[in-house]
Design a protein around this motif. Structure first.
Motif, short mmCIF file in Angstrom:
data_model
loop_
_atom_site.label_atom_id
_atom_site.label_comp_id
_atom_site.label_asym_id
_atom_site.label_seq_id
_atom_site.Cartn_x
_atom_site.Cartn_y
_atom_site.Cartn_z
N ALA A 1 32.39 48.63 42.33
CA ALA A 1 33.32 49.76 42.33
C ALA A 1 34.73 49.29 42.66
N LEU A 2 34.85 48.37 43.62
CA LEU A 2 36.16 47.84 44.00
C LEU A 2 36.77 47.04 42.84
N TYR A 3 35.96 46.22 42.19
CA TYR A 3 36.41 45.43 41.04
C TYR A 3 36.93 46.34 39.94
N VAL A 4 36.16 47.38 39.62
CA VAL A 4 36.56 48.32 38.57
C VAL A 4 37.86 49.03 38.97
N LEU A 5 37.94 49.52 40.20
CA LEU A 5 39.14 50.22 40.66
C LEU A 5 40.37 49.34 40.55
N ILE A 6 40.27 48.11 41.04
CA ILE A 6 41.41 47.18 41.00
C ILE A 6 41.85 46.96 39.56
N HIS A 7 40.90 46.72 38.67
CA HIS A 7 41.26 46.37 37.30
C HIS A 7 41.65 47.60 36.47
N LEU A 8 41.22 48.78 36.86
CA LEU A 8 41.75 49.98 36.23
C LEU A 8 43.23 50.15 36.59
N ILE A 9 43.57 49.87 37.83
CA ILE A 9 44.96 49.98 38.28
C ILE A 9 45.82 48.91 37.60
N VAL A 10 45.35 47.67 37.61
CA VAL A 10 46.10 46.54 37.04
C VAL A 10 46.30 46.70 35.53
N SER A 11 45.34 47.29 34.84
CA SER A 11 45.43 47.41 33.38
C SER A 11 46.44 48.48 32.94
N LYS A 12 46.88 49.32 33.85
CA LYS A 12 47.93 50.32 33.58
C LYS A 12 47.64 51.17 32.34
N GLY A 13 46.41 51.64 32.24
CA GLY A 13 46.07 52.54 31.15
C GLY A 13 45.62 51.86 29.86
N ASP A 14 45.62 50.56 29.83
CA ASP A 14 45.23 49.81 28.63
C ASP A 14 43.74 49.47 28.74
N TRP A 15 42.92 50.22 28.00
CA TRP A 15 41.47 50.01 28.08
C TRP A 15 41.06 48.63 27.58
N THR A 16 41.75 48.11 26.58
CA THR A 16 41.42 46.77 26.09
C THR A 16 41.65 45.73 27.18
N LYS A 17 42.78 45.84 27.86
CA LYS A 17 43.06 44.92 28.97
C LYS A 17 42.02 45.08 30.08
N PHE A 18 41.64 46.32 30.36
CA PHE A 18 40.62 46.56 31.38
C PHE A 18 39.31 45.87 31.04
N PHE A 19 38.82 46.09 29.84
CA PHE A 19 37.53 45.53 29.47
C PHE A 19 37.57 44.03 29.17
N MET A 20 38.66 43.54 28.59
CA MET A 20 38.71 42.15 28.16
C MET A 20 39.32 41.21 29.20
N GLY A 21 40.14 41.73 30.09
CA GLY A 21 40.76 40.89 31.10
C GLY A 21 41.57 39.76 30.50
N ALA A 22 41.31 38.56 30.97
CA ALA A 22 42.06 37.37 30.53
C ALA A 22 41.79 37.04 29.06
N ARG A 23 40.74 37.57 28.48
CA ARG A 23 40.40 37.26 27.07
C ARG A 23 41.13 38.16 26.08
N GLN A 24 41.97 39.05 26.57
CA GLN A 24 42.68 39.99 25.70
C GLN A 24 43.56 39.26 24.72
#
Length: 108
Positions: free
Chosen positions: A85-108
């Protein structure tokens, strides 16, 4: 994305409360052995760790640095879905609304 953030935050809060309750009111080794003595307790543990492993595969996929991925995965195996839950929350915030960035991370 606001709903996803809310759900992740509620997960962090719920898991934090549950873990505090468990560690302050229970006996980890006695209660754990009781769970593992029950066939459905074993099923629940296998189910849990299959989920942890699958979620950890996503973490390993999206993280740029191996050490970061390893630390998150170790935390997942120790603290369970509090970490998820913490990982998801952090990366939802960091992705700033970009679902591709959220799901793909560094592989985007």
């Amino acid at each position: 994305m606001k709903i996803a953030k809310l759900i992740a935050l509620l997960g962090v809060i719920a898991m934090t409360g549950a873990l505090i309750f468990g560690f302050t009111q229970g006996d980890f080794f006695m209660d754990g052995s009781a769970v593992l003595a029950n066939p459905w307790g074993v099923v629940s543990m296998v189910d849990l760790y299959v989920g942890f492993t699958l979620f950890s595969m996503w973490i390993a996929f999206r993280e740029k640095h191996v050490l970061q991925a390893v630390l998150w995965i170790v935390m997942m195996m120790v603290f369970g879905f509090l970490t998820g839950a913490l990982y998801v929350l952090i990366h939802l915030i960091v992705s700033k609304g970009d679902w591709t960035k959220f799901f793909m991370g560094a592989r985007q």
